[in-house]
Scaffold this active site. Structure first.
Site, PDB file in Angstrom:
ATOM      1  N   THR A 239      89.254  34.923 -16.015  1.00  0.00           N
ATOM      2  CA  THR A 239      89.379  35.723 -15.398  1.00  0.00           C
ATOM      3  C   THR A 239      89.010  37.538 -16.114  1.00  0.00           C
ATOM      4  OG1 THR A 239      91.185  35.953 -16.960  1.00  0.00           O
ATOM      5  CG2 THR A 239      91.637  35.270 -14.706  1.00  0.00           C
TER       6      THR A 239
ATOM      7  N   ARG B 211      87.208  65.847 -26.149  1.00  0.00           N
ATOM      8  CA  ARG B 211      88.473  65.166 -26.190  1.00  0.00           C
ATOM      9  C   ARG B 211      88.583  63.681 -26.292  1.00  0.00           C
ATOM     10  NH1 ARG B 211      86.501  66.454 -21.075  1.00  0.00           N
ATOM     11  NH2 ARG B 211      87.418  65.394 -19.648  1.00  0.00           N
ATOM     12  N   HIS B 212      87.643  63.350 -25.410  1.00  0.00           N
ATOM     13  CA  HIS B 212      87.264  61.293 -25.522  1.00  0.00           C
ATOM     14  C   HIS B 212      87.620  61.665 -27.100  1.00  0.00           C
ATOM     15  CE1 HIS B 212      87.015  62.312 -20.908  1.00  0.00           C
ATOM     16  NE2 HIS B 212      85.976  62.355 -21.239  1.00  0.00           N
TER      17      HIS B 212
ATOM     18  N   HIS C  71      84.997  57.520 -22.014  1.00  0.00           N
ATOM     19  CA  HIS C  71      85.285  57.962 -22.452  1.00  0.00           C
ATOM     20  C   HIS C  71      86.310  57.200 -23.220  1.00  0.00           C
ATOM     21  CE1 HIS C  71      87.230  60.988 -18.235  1.00  0.00           C
ATOM     22  NE2 HIS C  71      85.510  60.765 -18.905  1.00  0.00           N
TER      23      HIS C  71
ATOM     24  N   ASP D  60      83.121  31.469 -22.300  1.00  0.00           N
ATOM     25  CA  ASP D  60      84.268  30.139 -22.280  1.00  0.00           C
ATOM     26  C   ASP D  60      83.173  29.303 -21.092  1.00  0.00           C
ATOM     27  OD1 ASP D  60      85.903  30.953 -19.762  1.00  0.00           O
ATOM     28  OD2 ASP D  60      87.413  30.388 -20.667  1.00  0.00           O
TER      29      ASP D  60
ATOM     30  N   CYS E 237      85.076  35.079 -19.305  1.00  0.00           N
ATOM     31  CA  CYS E 237      85.551  33.959 -19.221  1.00  0.00           C
ATOM     32  C   CYS E 237      86.251  33.741 -17.769  1.00  0.00           C
ATOM     33  CB  CYS E 237      87.355  33.987 -19.870  1.00  0.00           C
ATOM     34  SG  CYS E 237      87.547  35.054 -19.736  1.00  0.00           S
TER      35      CYS E 237
HETATM   36  C1  RB5 Z   1      90.498  28.998 -18.340  1.00  0.00           C
HETATM   37  O1  RB5 Z   1      90.584  27.842 -17.607  1.00  0.00           O
HETATM   38  C2  RB5 Z   1      90.780  30.521 -18.325  1.00  0.00           C
HETATM   39  O2  RB5 Z   1      92.019  30.490 -18.468  1.00  0.00           O
HETATM   40  C3  RB5 Z   1      89.655  31.104 -18.921  1.00  0.00           C
HETATM   41  O3  RB5 Z   1      88.626  31.152 -18.343  1.00  0.00           O
HETATM   42  C4  RB5 Z   1      90.454  32.861 -18.821  1.00  0.00           C
HETATM   43  O4  RB5 Z   1      90.326  32.611 -17.328  1.00  0.00           O
HETATM   44  C5  RB5 Z   1      91.281  32.913 -19.870  1.00  0.00           C
HETATM   45  O5  RB5 Z   1      91.745  34.381 -19.198  1.00  0.00           O
END
Ligand code: RB5
Length: 151
Positions: free
Chosen positions: A67, A132-133, A98, A8, A65
């Site tokens: 996070t 096993r994995h 794994h 994104d 993205c």
């Molecule tokens: C965008 O602002 C942010 O929410 C997105 O990049 C991401 O972190 C969502 O999980």
């Protein structure tokens, strides 16, 4: 290896750096967007990349993205996708060995680009260990398909 990559707006700059590296290394990839640095909705790109992996059109996918969490949640809704959010090299290696993860997600607002690139190189270079994995990954597939029988 056929590789799809998407992001994104929050992952746009890191995706550009990763693509530059792929070009230098001669890694074959498909950039599935976003193509302009304007606010977009991460599930659109998670779906695009994860769907292409789930159909077998691409072997692996990378999603970036802010996070890495939203991409991971969205990608894991697609059948056959095992998306792993990794912000360290150890997890990147072990999730291939794994979990046989087929999508890697990264948060560009969480880690720097040098570490992100190390994580990507490690993830791409590690192989599933099977054994096993494989039994455990098969149980994940059974859960997904509503065929899981608890022991
Ligand atoms: C965008 O602002 C942010 O929410 C997105 O990049 C991401 O972190 C969502 O999980």
């Amino acid at each position: 290896m056929r590789l799809a990559i998407g992001s994104d707006h929050a992952g746009y700059d890191l995706k550009a750096e990763v693509i530059e590296l792929f070009d230098e290394l001669g890694v074959e990839y498909k950039d599935m967007g976003t193509y302009v640095n304007e606010s977009v909705d991460y599930p659109d790109f998670a779906h695009r990349v994860a769907h292409a992996v789930s159909t077998g059109e691409y072997e692996k996918g990378i999603l970036i993205c802010g996070t890495g969490i939203g991409m991971s949640i969205a990608a894991n809704k697609i059948k056959g996708i095992r998306a792993a959010l990794c912000h360290d090299v150890f997890s990147a290696r072990v999730t291939r060995q794994h979990n046989n993860s087929n999508v890697l997600t990264i948060g560009a607002r969480v880690i720097g680009s040098d570490l992100a690139i190390e994580i990507i190189k490690t993830w791409l270079g590690a192989d599933f260990e099977g054994g096993r994995h494989a039994r455990r990954v098969n149980k994940i597939t059974a859960i997904e398909e509503g065929e899981y029988a608890s022991e």
